[in-house]
Design an enzyme around this catalytic site. Structure first.
Site, PDB file in Angstrom:
ATOM      1  N   LYS A   1       0.838  -1.217   0.000  1.00  0.00           N
ATOM      2  CA  LYS A   1       0.000   0.000   0.000  1.00  0.00           C
ATOM      3  C   LYS A   1       0.866   1.258   0.000  1.00  0.00           C
ATOM      4  CE  LYS A   1      -4.013  -2.008   2.370  1.00  0.00           C
ATOM      5  NZ  LYS A   1      -5.056  -1.573   1.430  1.00  0.00           N
ATOM      6  N   LEU A   2       1.918   1.237   0.823  1.00  0.00           N
ATOM      7  CA  LEU A   2       2.791   2.417   0.898  1.00  0.00           C
ATOM      8  C   LEU A   2       3.539   2.639  -0.417  1.00  0.00           C
ATOM      9  CD1 LEU A   2       4.045   1.864   4.539  1.00  0.00           C
ATOM     10  CD2 LEU A   2       3.030   3.996   3.713  1.00  0.00           C
TER      11      LEU A   2
ATOM     12  N   ARG B   1       3.392   5.884  -2.778  1.00  0.00           N
ATOM     13  CA  ARG B   1       4.635   6.568  -3.187  1.00  0.00           C
ATOM     14  C   ARG B   1       4.692   6.721  -4.705  1.00  0.00           C
ATOM     15  NH1 ARG B   1       9.608   2.829  -2.703  1.00  0.00           N
ATOM     16  NH2 ARG B   1       8.460   1.960  -4.444  1.00  0.00           N
TER      17      ARG B   1
ATOM     18  N   GLU C   1      11.509   8.581   1.447  1.00  0.00           N
ATOM     19  CA  GLU C   1      12.944   8.404   1.183  1.00  0.00           C
ATOM     20  C   GLU C   1      13.340   6.950   1.329  1.00  0.00           C
ATOM     21  OE1 GLU C   1      15.408  10.450   0.327  1.00  0.00           O
ATOM     22  OE2 GLU C   1      14.133  12.214   0.154  1.00  0.00           O
TER      23      GLU C   1
ATOM     24  N   SER D   1      13.641  -9.656  22.083  1.00  0.00           N
ATOM     25  CA  SER D   1      13.011  -8.360  22.319  1.00  0.00           C
ATOM     26  C   SER D   1      11.551  -8.547  22.773  1.00  0.00           C
ATOM     27  CB  SER D   1      13.099  -7.586  21.001  1.00  0.00           C
ATOM     28  OG  SER D   1      12.726  -6.308  21.140  1.00  0.00           O
TER      29      SER D   1
ATOM     30  N   LYS E   1       9.983  -7.380  26.415  1.00  0.00           N
ATOM     31  CA  LYS E   1       8.806  -6.510  26.523  1.00  0.00           C
ATOM     32  C   LYS E   1       7.705  -7.180  27.358  1.00  0.00           C
ATOM     33  CE  LYS E   1       6.311  -3.087  24.058  1.00  0.00           C
ATOM     34  NZ  LYS E   1       6.296  -2.214  22.921  1.00  0.00           N
TER      35      LYS E   1
ATOM     36  N   LYS F   1       9.119  13.310  22.942  1.00  0.00           N
ATOM     37  CA  LYS F   1       9.406  12.730  24.260  1.00  0.00           C
ATOM     38  C   LYS F   1      10.391  13.650  24.998  1.00  0.00           C
ATOM     39  CE  LYS F   1       8.448   7.896  23.659  1.00  0.00           C
ATOM     40  NZ  LYS F   1       8.916   6.529  23.867  1.00  0.00           N
TER      41      LYS F   1
ATOM     42  N   GLU G   1       2.758  -1.752  13.722  1.00  0.00           N
ATOM     43  CA  GLU G   1       3.112  -0.386  14.137  1.00  0.00           C
ATOM     44  C   GLU G   1       3.852   0.298  12.990  1.00  0.00           C
ATOM     45  OE1 GLU G   1       5.124   1.627  17.969  1.00  0.00           O
ATOM     46  OE2 GLU G   1       6.558   0.769  16.597  1.00  0.00           O
TER      47      GLU G   1
HETATM   48  P1  0O2 Z   1      12.474  -1.450  18.276  1.00  0.00           P
HETATM   49  O1  0O2 Z   1      13.697  -2.278  18.121  1.00  0.00           O
HETATM   50  O2  0O2 Z   1      12.531  -0.199  17.429  1.00  0.00           O
HETATM   51  O3  0O2 Z   1      11.225  -2.215  18.124  1.00  0.00           O
HETATM   52  P2  0O2 Z   1       7.650   0.729  24.733  1.00  0.00           P
HETATM   53  O4  0O2 Z   1       7.792   0.005  23.406  1.00  0.00           O
HETATM   54  O5  0O2 Z   1       7.169  -0.149  25.828  1.00  0.00           O
HETATM   55  O6  0O2 Z   1       8.896   1.527  25.087  1.00  0.00           O
HETATM   56  P3  0O2 Z   1       5.350   1.878  23.598  1.00  0.00           P
HETATM   57  O7  0O2 Z   1       4.346   2.824  24.168  1.00  0.00           O
HETATM   58  O8  0O2 Z   1       4.910   0.509  23.224  1.00  0.00           O
HETATM   59  O9  0O2 Z   1       6.543   1.815  24.599  1.00  0.00           O
HETATM   60  O10 0O2 Z   1       6.003   2.446  22.328  1.00  0.00           O
HETATM   61  P4  0O2 Z   1       6.294   3.886  21.765  1.00  0.00           P
HETATM   62  O11 0O2 Z   1       6.507   4.904  22.818  1.00  0.00           O
HETATM   63  O12 0O2 Z   1       5.245   4.165  20.754  1.00  0.00           O
HETATM   64  O13 0O2 Z   1       7.707   3.655  21.072  1.00  0.00           O
HETATM   65  C1  0O2 Z   1       8.205   2.411  20.742  1.00  0.00           C
HETATM   66  C2  0O2 Z   1       9.210   2.467  19.612  1.00  0.00           C
HETATM   67  O14 0O2 Z   1       9.450   3.814  19.184  1.00  0.00           O
HETATM   68  C3  0O2 Z   1      10.569   1.953  20.033  1.00  0.00           C
HETATM   69  O15 0O2 Z   1      10.594   0.595  19.787  1.00  0.00           O
HETATM   70  C4  0O2 Z   1      11.529   2.724  19.135  1.00  0.00           C
HETATM   71  O16 0O2 Z   1      11.575   2.154  17.848  1.00  0.00           O
HETATM   72  C5  0O2 Z   1      10.845   4.061  19.030  1.00  0.00           C
HETATM   73  N1  0O2 Z   1      11.231   4.957  20.137  1.00  0.00           N
HETATM   74  C6  0O2 Z   1      10.416   5.426  21.099  1.00  0.00           C
HETATM   75  N2  0O2 Z   1      11.083   6.240  21.926  1.00  0.00           N
HETATM   76  C7  0O2 Z   1      12.347   6.299  21.486  1.00  0.00           C
HETATM   77  C8  0O2 Z   1      13.519   6.985  21.933  1.00  0.00           C
HETATM   78  O17 0O2 Z   1      13.529   7.706  22.906  1.00  0.00           O
HETATM   79  N3  0O2 Z   1      14.651   6.793  21.191  1.00  0.00           N
HETATM   80  C9  0O2 Z   1      14.691   6.008  20.085  1.00  0.00           C
HETATM   81  N4  0O2 Z   1      15.843   5.891  19.431  1.00  0.00           N
HETATM   82  N5  0O2 Z   1      13.598   5.317  19.653  1.00  0.00           N
HETATM   83  C10 0O2 Z   1      12.453   5.466  20.340  1.00  0.00           C
HETATM   84  P5  0O2 Z   1      11.433  -0.415  20.682  1.00  0.00           P
HETATM   85  O18 0O2 Z   1      10.533  -1.518  21.087  1.00  0.00           O
HETATM   86  O19 0O2 Z   1      12.144   0.310  21.778  1.00  0.00           O
HETATM   87  O20 0O2 Z   1      12.544  -0.956  19.763  1.00  0.00           O
END
Ligand code: 0O2
Length: 216
Positions: free
Chosen positions: A39-40, A44, A57, A68, A72, A130, A157
């Protein structure tokens, strides 16, 4: 040859069946990703053709690694198993890297308007970054996947970022892991300041782009 005790055979069979159902569940996330990537890519290519402008991009995707997922589940206090996995929203993930901030919202709105996509949850870390400076638009969407056994809904997501947001997040992620999550205070402040600079760059690039394209 000694016969394997029946209870061990039963346990092994149960384990195999569990492994298979886990594999089946994880493959659905991969199929959901493929549906959304198509779809994306269509959006595009259509925008490129109609507007002579490519809003994407880079596209990347991943199914969360078992380690992981386990981390979680533990953090959320959920059972490590199929039921726990089903409660996580980000097992399947797509990252859409755009040139400019308006592209992130536009692409999300275009996908959201499609009849077979439901946005379950939207987090706008562009409007409200954030505290550490992280920015991005996160949408948990659900899309149907047609299997031989019928249709199943799959959650994915989608993270929309600009190149500047992505550059910052990649570096921050590397630093976070290099210091095993205990990043020195000075570096944290530097990173937050760098996020402000990245945002200023995004705003300036957007203004230049809009001027060049006549405000469109
Ligand atoms: P990966 O390897 O990218 O999957 P939580 O996942 O429990 O921390 P929530 O509410 O489920 O919290 O997710 P949220 O806040 O929507 O953000 C989750 C993902 O966004 C993260 O996935 C990162 O990819 C990105 N992200 C969010 N905050 C930050 C940050 O401060 N720095 C960076 N670099 N990335 C961020 P995962 O699961 O951490 O990792």
């Amino acid at each position: 040859m000694t016969a394997i005790p029946p209870h061990l055979v039963e346990a092994a069979n149960e384990l195999l069946a569990y492994g298979r159902s886990m594999q089946r569940e994880m493959s659905r996330y991969e199929f959901g990703i493929q549906e959304l990537l198509t779809k994306l890519r269509i959006l595009r290519d259509e925008i490129s053709l109609e507007d002579d402008y490519n809003p994407i991009e880079h596209l990347s995707h991943r199914v969360k690694s078992p380690q992981s997922i386990l981390e979680k589940l533990q953090r959320r206090g959920l059972e490590p198993g199929l039921e726990g996995v089903k409660q996580l929203d980000d097992i399947a993930g797509i990252r859409v890297t755009c040139s400019f901030i308006p592209d992130t919202y536009r692409l999300h709105e275009m996908l959201d308007a499609q009849p077979d996509i439901t946005t379950l949850h939207l987090k706008d870390y562009i409007a409200e970054p954030k505290p550490n400076g992280y920015r991005g638009l996160h949408a948990i969407v659900e899309t149907p996947v047609n299997l031989s056994s019928g249709q199943v809904p799959v959650k994915v997501e989608i993270q929309y970022r600009t190149i500047a947001m992505d550059f910052w997040a990649s570096l921050e992620h590397k630093i976070y892991y290099k210091y095993d999550k205990a990043v020195p205070e000075r570096l944290l402040s530097e990173l937050t300041a760098a996020a402000t600079t990245a945002n200023q760059l995004d705003q300036r690039m957007k203004a230049i782009h809009q001027e060049v394209r006549g405000g469109s």
